[in-house]
Structure formats: C-alpha cells, structure tokens
Motif scaffolding. Structure first.
Motif, PDB file in Angstrom:
ATOM      1  N   ASN A   1      34.745  40.434  39.442  1.00 46.44           N
ATOM      2  CA  ASN A   1      35.917  41.143  39.955  1.00 46.44           C
ATOM      3  C   ASN A   1      37.126  40.230  39.905  1.00 46.44           C
ATOM      4  N   LEU A   2      38.283  40.826  39.673  1.00 52.80           N
ATOM      5  CA  LEU A   2      39.552  40.110  39.797  1.00 52.80           C
ATOM      6  C   LEU A   2      40.165  40.506  41.135  1.00 52.80           C
ATOM      7  N   ILE A   3      40.252  39.546  42.037  1.00 54.38           N
ATOM      8  CA  ILE A   3      40.812  39.818  43.356  1.00 54.38           C
ATOM      9  C   ILE A   3      42.198  39.179  43.486  1.00 54.38           C
ATOM     10  N   PHE A   4      42.947  39.621  44.465  1.00 53.75           N
ATOM     11  CA  PHE A   4      44.300  39.115  44.751  1.00 53.75           C
ATOM     12  C   PHE A   4      45.309  39.422  43.646  1.00 53.75           C
ATOM     13  N   ARG A   5      45.025  40.414  42.803  1.00 53.17           N
ATOM     14  CA  ARG A   5      45.957  40.742  41.717  1.00 53.17           C
ATOM     15  C   ARG A   5      47.326  41.124  42.277  1.00 53.17           C
ATOM     16  N   SER A   6      47.326  42.006  43.290  1.00 51.56           N
ATOM     17  CA  SER A   6      48.593  42.489  43.844  1.00 51.56           C
ATOM     18  C   SER A   6      49.355  41.390  44.565  1.00 51.56           C
ATOM     19  N   LEU A   7      48.657  40.316  44.940  1.00 52.79           N
ATOM     20  CA  LEU A   7      49.292  39.186  45.632  1.00 52.79           C
ATOM     21  C   LEU A   7      49.765  38.113  44.657  1.00 52.79           C
ATOM     22  N   ARG A   8      49.527  38.352  43.373  1.00 53.66           N
ATOM     23  CA  ARG A   8      49.871  37.405  42.304  1.00 53.66           C
ATOM     24  C   ARG A   8      49.250  36.033  42.557  1.00 53.66           C
TER      25      ARG A   8
ATOM     26  N   PHE B   1      42.029  33.392  30.272  1.00 56.34           N
ATOM     27  CA  PHE B   1      41.845  34.472  31.233  1.00 56.34           C
ATOM     28  C   PHE B   1      40.369  34.728  31.560  1.00 56.34           C
ATOM     29  N   GLU B   2      39.478  34.273  30.696  1.00 53.08           N
ATOM     30  CA  GLU B   2      38.042  34.509  30.902  1.00 53.08           C
ATOM     31  C   GLU B   2      37.445  33.666  32.022  1.00 53.08           C
ATOM     32  N   CYS B   3      38.188  32.692  32.507  1.00 54.00           N
ATOM     33  CA  CYS B   3      37.609  31.668  33.373  1.00 54.00           C
ATOM     34  C   CYS B   3      37.243  32.190  34.755  1.00 54.00           C
ATOM     35  N   ALA B   4      36.393  31.430  35.441  1.00 55.44           N
ATOM     36  CA  ALA B   4      36.121  31.648  36.858  1.00 55.44           C
ATOM     37  C   ALA B   4      37.273  31.060  37.665  1.00 55.44           C
ATOM     38  N   GLY B   5      37.419  31.517  38.902  1.00 52.47           N
ATOM     39  CA  GLY B   5      38.479  30.984  39.738  1.00 52.47           C
ATOM     40  C   GLY B   5      39.828  31.554  39.355  1.00 52.47           C
ATOM     41  N   HIS B   6      40.854  30.725  39.360  1.00 52.96           N
ATOM     42  CA  HIS B   6      42.226  31.195  39.176  1.00 52.96           C
ATOM     43  C   HIS B   6      42.662  31.089  37.717  1.00 52.96           C
ATOM     44  N   PRO B   7      42.827  32.236  37.025  1.00 51.53           N
ATOM     45  CA  PRO B   7      43.252  32.215  35.625  1.00 51.53           C
ATOM     46  C   PRO B   7      44.764  32.280  35.440  1.00 51.53           C
ATOM     47  N   GLY B   8      45.534  32.197  36.526  1.00 46.38           N
ATOM     48  CA  GLY B   8      46.977  32.363  36.419  1.00 46.38           C
ATOM     49  C   GLY B   8      47.349  33.836  36.354  1.00 46.38           C
ATOM     50  N   GLU B   9      48.599  34.101  36.072  1.00 48.46           N
ATOM     51  CA  GLU B   9      49.085  35.481  36.099  1.00 48.46           C
ATOM     52  C   GLU B   9      49.551  35.979  34.727  1.00 48.46           C
TER      53      GLU B   9
ATOM     54  N   THR C   1      45.720  35.737  41.428  1.00 49.78           N
ATOM     55  CA  THR C   1      44.488  36.283  40.872  1.00 49.78           C
ATOM     56  C   THR C   1      43.348  35.272  40.870  1.00 49.78           C
ATOM     57  N   ALA C   2      42.165  35.755  41.229  1.00 45.10           N
ATOM     58  CA  ALA C   2      40.959  34.929  41.171  1.00 45.10           C
ATOM     59  C   ALA C   2      39.820  35.771  40.606  1.00 45.10           C
ATOM     60  N   ARG C   3      39.062  35.170  39.693  1.00 47.99           N
ATOM     61  CA  ARG C   3      37.877  35.850  39.166  1.00 47.99           C
ATOM     62  C   ARG C   3      36.654  35.374  39.939  1.00 47.99           C
ATOM     63  N   VAL C   4      35.940  36.329  40.520  1.00 45.21           N
ATOM     64  CA  VAL C   4      34.771  36.026  41.340  1.00 45.21           C
ATOM     65  C   VAL C   4      33.632  36.943  40.950  1.00 45.21           C
ATOM     66  N   ALA C   5      32.437  36.613  41.438  1.00 44.51           N
ATOM     67  CA  ALA C   5      31.275  37.455  41.172  1.00 44.51           C
ATOM     68  C   ALA C   5      31.466  38.833  41.803  1.00 44.51           C
TER      69      ALA C   5
END
Length: 331
Positions: A228-235, A146-154, A237-241
């Motif tokens: 920031n974690l974006i697209f959470r509600s869209l399932r 879950f710590e990763c950049a980009g897509h950590p899955g759901e 998720t992506a971790r970005v700056a």
C-alpha cells in the motif's frame, strides 16, 4: 571473481551490492554477512537505543568480518529528534569509514565526516536532490525509484527512467535502489548506467535478518501487488506491506482524514512488534514491490554471490545476441 565498478573502487568493496540501512533490520549479523560476502553491509544507527550501543554494534559486526561495514544515519524531522550529533560522534569513534545518509540533506554532517576521512553515500529519490548531494561532496549517491519500500518521494518516477536520468546528470558514482532483488536487476541497473544496486527487501528475507520468520515467509508468499502507498494526501508517501492496518490508514486518509487521525495506527513501536513478534497486523511495516520476485530465504552471503553470478550470466547471454566472442570473466 569480483565485479568491479566505479562504486566498488570508490568504496573499497568487491561487489556493487549494498544492503540498505533498515530500521530494526540493519544489525551486526546481517551487515557482517553481507560485507563478508563482498558487498557492503550497513548497520542502522537509530536502531540502536544509544550512541554507545551503536559503537558496540559496530564492534560486534567487526567480529564477523574484517571487510568494510557502513552505518546508516537517517535524518528526519521529529517532535523529539534523536541526538544526531552524538550518533555522528559515535560513528567517528567507532572507526567507521562509510556512512549512508538518508532523509534530509547530509550537509550538517559533512564537515565532521570529511575531517575523519569518512565516505558518504547519500540516498535520495530524485536527480535534483542527487545533484545537490554531489555538490556537497558525497562520495556516491543511492537513488531510489518509485518501486522502493519506505519513502519513494513525491515524483513517482520508476527506476527505468530515473536511473538513466541520473546517469546523464551525475559525475560521481551512483547505485540504484528500489525493485532490485536478483541478478537480472543488477544487470539491468548496470546497463542503465548505475554502478551497482542497493537492496532492502531482499536482505530482509535472509537467514541473518533479525526479523520474525513469519514476516520472511509472508514476503516469499506475497506478490508485487501486496503493498500500500500511505500518506499520499499528506505528500509524505510511504510504501508499506498491505495488511489490515495499512488498509485502514489508506481508507481514513482517502476520506479526508489528517495525520492525527492515523497517528495511533502508524506508531513505530507497533511496526517494531511486527518484526519482533511476527504479528503481521500489529502495525505498518515496509517492504518493496520486489517482494514479488523473492521466493526463498537464503543466507545473505548466498544472495550476494548468486546475484553477481546471475548478472554475469545475463550480460554474457545478451552479448551473444550480437554474435560477440566470449569475454574474459569480470574482475
């Protein structure tokens, strides 16, 4: 000194350190430097505008090192998908022997890669997906916490649990990804059962990384809280700056917005401008929590050598807690 694991033996490299395939970042200079130092450098296929350009980029990397170099092929749903079959053929034509697949299942590509003796490392975010990749015949798995950049899955499972869970389930070698940037991390990954580490953010912040110096300096300045974690509600998720754009995306989606409401903000062309021009608020750009541990901008080869040496020192120091006698150097 080399650090030998099941992964290094399977892939044919000296050290169990992989430079992850990163859009706009995985180019010849960076991949060549990592591979020359004994790790595995990876060129990102879709960073190249055409399959022919990918072949040329591999040739450029081979002028920098005669050691193994891999190519990343990320397969994602798209309105206008890239010509994956052509990129796959370019990989074969370029004589590449190691491929990192990510995104969707590598199954459509496995037959051709197997026919040409190409070893596949599949990147995934869960044990269940790793087991599916193992059944498909991949050589190794890269598993993202879950710590990763980009897509950590759901599933939101961090490496401290995901790595030993993968070790218990898999028979093939696997490397750990997400949150790794120094020798302590490599030592911890090995102790948890992984056969090496995959690093993206750490290699973004090196001399050979082809992104703006401003971005590199921002990574050094930032803490582990600055994503920031974006697209959470869209399932999705992506971790970005954390920046003005990603803050706005989070705010819009938290208020009930949908993807069309943020699409202009998250366009890939805007993120590319961040890396090329150094405008940190031009768009969204990916970086992991590990940026809180990144404090310099060294050569990529120095990163590889430093991590191996520091991991050895950490493991020797911990053995001493048990009163163990000195052991012979690794490798």
């Amino acid at each position: 000194m080399s650090l030998t694991t099941r992964f290094t033996e399977a892939i044919g490299i000296e050290h169990p350190i992989v430079q992850g395939g990163m859009m706009w970042v995985g180019r010849a200079e960076l991949a060549g430097a990592v591979s020359e130092a004994g790790g595995l450098g990876i060129i990102t296929a879709l960073t190249q505008p055409t399959p022919a350009d990918l072949v040329k980029e591999v040739e450029r990397a081979r002028r920098l090192t005669d050691k193994p170099i891999g190519v990343n092929l990320t397969i994602l749903p798209s309105i206008n998908p890239p010509p994956y079959d052509e990129y796959r053929r370019a990989i074969v034509d370029a004589g590449v022997t190691i491929v990192e697949t990510a995104g969707s299942s590598p199954e459509p590509h496995m037959e051709m890669f197997r026919e040409h003796g190409i070893k596949v490392i599949h990147k995934c975010t869960s044990v269940r997906h790793a087991l599916k990749a193992e059944k498909l015949g991949v050589t190794a798995v890269s598993i993202d916490g879950f710590e990763c950049a980009g897509h950590p899955g759901e599933d939101d499972v961090p490496g401290l649990v995901l790595i030993p869970a993968a070790a218990d389930a898999l028979s093939i070698p696997f490397i750990a990804s997400g949150g790794f940037g120094d020798g302590r991390g490599l030592a911890a990954a090995l102790a948890l059962g992984a056969d090496g580490v995959n690093m993206g953010s750490r290699f973004m912040c090196t001399v050979e990384s082809p992104i703006s110096q401003t971005v590199k300096e921002r990574i050094v300045e930032a803490s582990e809280l600055d994503t920031n974690l974006i697209f959470r509600s869209l399932r999705n998720t992506a971790r970005v700056a954390k920046n003005a754009v990603s803050d706005e995306v989070v705010e819009i989606l938290a208020a009930g917005g949908q993807f069309p409401d943020v699409q202009p903000l998250v366009a890939g062309a805007r993120g590319r401008k961040v890396f090329e021009d150094g405008d940190l608020d031009a768009g969204i750009w990916t970086v992991g929590l590990v940026q809180g541990l990144i404090r310099d901008i060294p050569n990529a080869g120095e990163v590889v050598r430093r991590i191996v040496a520091d991991a050895e020192a950490v493991l020797r120091a911990k053995l001493a807690l048990f009163g163990e006698p000195a052991v012979a150097p690794v490798g």
